[in-house]
Design a protein around this motif. Structure first.
Motif, PDB file in Angstrom:
ATOM      1  N   ASN A 248      35.568  49.545  70.605  1.00  0.00           N
ATOM      2  CA  ASN A 248      35.445  50.919  70.125  1.00  0.00           C
ATOM      3  C   ASN A 248      34.016  51.407  70.347  1.00  0.00           C
ATOM      4  OD1 ASN A 248      35.404  53.325  68.709  1.00  0.00           O
ATOM      5  ND2 ASN A 248      36.612  52.573  66.996  1.00  0.00           N
ATOM      6  N   ASN A 249      33.633  51.466  71.629  1.00  0.00           N
ATOM      7  CA  ASN A 249      32.307  51.979  71.944  1.00  0.00           C
ATOM      8  C   ASN A 249      32.300  52.504  73.378  1.00  0.00           C
ATOM      9  OD1 ASN A 249      30.930  49.884  73.860  1.00  0.00           O
ATOM     10  ND2 ASN A 249      31.854  48.623  72.253  1.00  0.00           N
ATOM     11  N   PHE A 250      31.284  53.278  73.704  1.00  0.00           N
ATOM     12  CA  PHE A 250      31.227  53.941  75.003  1.00  0.00           C
ATOM     13  C   PHE A 250      30.746  53.022  76.117  1.00  0.00           C
ATOM     14  CE2 PHE A 250      30.866  57.687  72.160  1.00  0.00           C
ATOM     15  CZ  PHE A 250      31.961  58.387  72.643  1.00  0.00           C
ATOM     16  N   ILE A 251      30.267  51.838  75.775  1.00  0.00           N
ATOM     17  CA  ILE A 251      29.735  50.926  76.781  1.00  0.00           C
ATOM     18  C   ILE A 251      30.837  50.043  77.353  1.00  0.00           C
ATOM     19  CG2 ILE A 251      28.132  49.018  77.201  1.00  0.00           C
ATOM     20  CD1 ILE A 251      26.356  50.191  74.993  1.00  0.00           C
ATOM     21  N   ASP A 252      31.577  49.405  76.475  1.00  0.00           N
ATOM     22  CA  ASP A 252      32.599  48.445  76.901  1.00  0.00           C
ATOM     23  C   ASP A 252      33.996  49.038  76.977  1.00  0.00           C
ATOM     24  OD1 ASP A 252      30.677  46.334  76.948  1.00  0.00           O
ATOM     25  OD2 ASP A 252      30.822  46.218  74.777  1.00  0.00           O
ATOM     26  N   GLY A 253      34.176  50.258  76.491  1.00  0.00           N
ATOM     27  CA  GLY A 253      35.485  50.881  76.530  1.00  0.00           C
ATOM     28  C   GLY A 253      36.301  50.628  75.284  1.00  0.00           C
ATOM     29  N   TYR A 254      37.549  51.072  75.323  1.00  0.00           N
ATOM     30  CA  TYR A 254      38.403  51.052  74.140  1.00  0.00           C
ATOM     31  C   TYR A 254      39.502  49.994  74.253  1.00  0.00           C
ATOM     32  CZ  TYR A 254      36.420  55.621  72.880  1.00  0.00           C
ATOM     33  OH  TYR A 254      35.578  56.640  72.532  1.00  0.00           O
TER      34      TYR A 254
ATOM     35  N   ARG B 180      35.501  45.349  61.387  1.00  0.00           N
ATOM     36  CA  ARG B 180      34.240  46.075  61.504  1.00  0.00           C
ATOM     37  C   ARG B 180      33.187  45.646  60.474  1.00  0.00           C
ATOM     38  NH1 ARG B 180      34.775  50.913  64.590  1.00  0.00           N
ATOM     39  NH2 ARG B 180      33.246  51.941  63.248  1.00  0.00           N
ATOM     40  N   PRO B 181      33.529  45.510  59.192  1.00  0.00           N
ATOM     41  CA  PRO B 181      32.484  45.044  58.265  1.00  0.00           C
ATOM     42  C   PRO B 181      31.962  43.655  58.607  1.00  0.00           C
ATOM     43  CG  PRO B 181      34.643  45.112  57.196  1.00  0.00           C
ATOM     44  CD  PRO B 181      34.774  45.844  58.491  1.00  0.00           C
ATOM     45  N   ARG B 182      32.780  42.829  59.222  1.00  0.00           N
ATOM     46  CA  ARG B 182      32.308  41.509  59.639  1.00  0.00           C
ATOM     47  C   ARG B 182      31.247  41.640  60.726  1.00  0.00           C
ATOM     48  NH1 ARG B 182      37.344  38.023  61.244  1.00  0.00           N
ATOM     49  NH2 ARG B 182      35.735  36.412  61.337  1.00  0.00           N
TER      50      ARG B 182
ATOM     51  N   PRO C 145      42.170  60.919  68.081  1.00  0.00           N
ATOM     52  CA  PRO C 145      41.723  61.749  69.208  1.00  0.00           C
ATOM     53  C   PRO C 145      41.083  60.956  70.332  1.00  0.00           C
ATOM     54  CG  PRO C 145      41.113  62.761  67.111  1.00  0.00           C
ATOM     55  CD  PRO C 145      41.618  61.388  66.792  1.00  0.00           C
ATOM     56  N   GLU C 146      40.267  59.937  69.988  1.00  0.00           N
ATOM     57  CA  GLU C 146      39.574  59.173  71.024  1.00  0.00           C
ATOM     58  C   GLU C 146      40.504  58.238  71.785  1.00  0.00           C
ATOM     59  OE1 GLU C 146      36.639  59.312  67.474  1.00  0.00           O
ATOM     60  OE2 GLU C 146      38.792  59.245  67.810  1.00  0.00           O
ATOM     61  N   PHE C 147      41.641  57.866  71.169  1.00  0.00           N
ATOM     62  CA  PHE C 147      42.540  56.886  71.788  1.00  0.00           C
ATOM     63  C   PHE C 147      43.983  57.265  71.473  1.00  0.00           C
ATOM     64  CE2 PHE C 147      42.804  52.053  72.780  1.00  0.00           C
ATOM     65  CZ  PHE C 147      43.955  52.259  73.539  1.00  0.00           C
ATOM     66  N   PRO C 148      44.501  58.309  72.101  1.00  0.00           N
ATOM     67  CA  PRO C 148      45.908  58.650  71.885  1.00  0.00           C
ATOM     68  C   PRO C 148      46.802  57.480  72.305  1.00  0.00           C
ATOM     69  CG  PRO C 148      44.739  60.417  73.019  1.00  0.00           C
ATOM     70  CD  PRO C 148      43.816  59.242  73.006  1.00  0.00           C
ATOM     71  N   GLY C 149      47.812  57.209  71.506  1.00  0.00           N
ATOM     72  CA  GLY C 149      48.708  56.111  71.835  1.00  0.00           C
ATOM     73  C   GLY C 149      48.167  54.740  71.488  1.00  0.00           C
ATOM     74  N   ALA C 150      47.184  54.668  70.585  1.00  0.00           N
ATOM     75  CA  ALA C 150      46.586  53.377  70.239  1.00  0.00           C
ATOM     76  C   ALA C 150      47.610  52.423  69.639  1.00  0.00           C
ATOM     77  CB  ALA C 150      45.419  53.579  69.267  1.00  0.00           C
ATOM     78  N   LEU C 151      48.490  52.949  68.795  1.00  0.00           N
ATOM     79  CA  LEU C 151      49.481  52.080  68.155  1.00  0.00           C
ATOM     80  C   LEU C 151      50.458  51.515  69.185  1.00  0.00           C
ATOM     81  CD1 LEU C 151      50.634  50.839  65.609  1.00  0.00           C
ATOM     82  CD2 LEU C 151      51.935  52.942  65.227  1.00  0.00           C
TER      83      LEU C 151
END
Length: 228
Positions: free
Chosen positions: A23-29, A40-42, A99-105
């Protein structure tokens, strides 16, 4: 996130921003980066361990926007509900479009079948990921409020500041913000404006550019008060 980092730095804080895996712009989604939110908290605790190994780091505050808002309070003891997560994965509870990842599920379901192996993964999602080094939390348009347990919200013992947009349709106030505001004992906050949208906090040219700069300054003031 310069609008948040800048005021904190100017106030004298050492600021670290994370690129979460998937979930970042460097490595992609990857779908896990948006849906395995408990990872994420980890990530944050790992980074704090590394920094603490280099030099003393003092009292710590965590600020987060959107999914980062959940990440911040998870470090103060808030837990997601594995049963609700399972309902989302199976479609029993609708998942708002990301919005950033339509169809994520759908992408996640292609990688993990809906069987006991996924249920086992989700059971671990309800673990306690609190970090005792975190002394204050600031949330901006936080997400995941509808997936956390009310019992864990009541356990938070650090001050929590919250800002949200009155026209936010990505993380609506009633679903995602109000649970934090109403059930965290030390939570307080206010709307950033009745016409402020979720997009106004991250678009390159938002309709209301001054809003996020103001919220960034308010975050700095909040941490000056609670981490001094």
């Amino acid at each position: 996130m310069e609008w948040l980092v800048g005021p904190l730095h100017e106030a004298g804080f050492r600021v670290v921003a994370l690129d979460h895996h998937g979930n970042n712009f460097i490595d992609g989604y990857e779908p896990e980066g948006f849906l395995h939110v408990w990872e994420r908290p980890r990530d944050v605790s790992f980074v704090l361990d590394v920094l603490a190994g280099e030099q003393p780091i003092g009292p710590i505050g965590v600020a987060g926007f959107s999914l980062g808002g959940y990440t911040a309070v998870a470090l103060a003891g808030v837990r997601v509900d594995p049963q609700v997560l399972w309902a989302v994965m199976t479609g029993a509870v609708p998942l708002p479009e990301i919005p950033e990842f339509p169809g994520a599920l759908e992408a996640l379901k292609k990688k993990y079948p809906l069987d006991e192996s996924l249920r086992h993964v989700l059971n671990g999602a309800g673990a306690d990921f609190s970090d005792p080094r975190v002394r204050a939390v600031f949330q901006v348009a936080p997400g995941v409020g509808g997936l956390v347990t009310r019992e864990s919200l009541a356990t938070v013992q650090v001050p929590v500041g919250i800002r949200w947009g009155g026209a936010d349709t990505v993380n609506p106030y009633e679903i995602d913000t109000r649970p934090y505001l109403d059930h965290i004992p030390g939570a307080s906050g206010c709307s950033a404006g009745p016409d402020v949208r979720h997009e106004d906090f991250f678009m390159p040219e938002p309709a209301r550019a001054g809003v996020r700069a103001r919220v960034g300054r308010e975050a700095a003031t909040f941490f000056e008060q609670h981490l001094a």
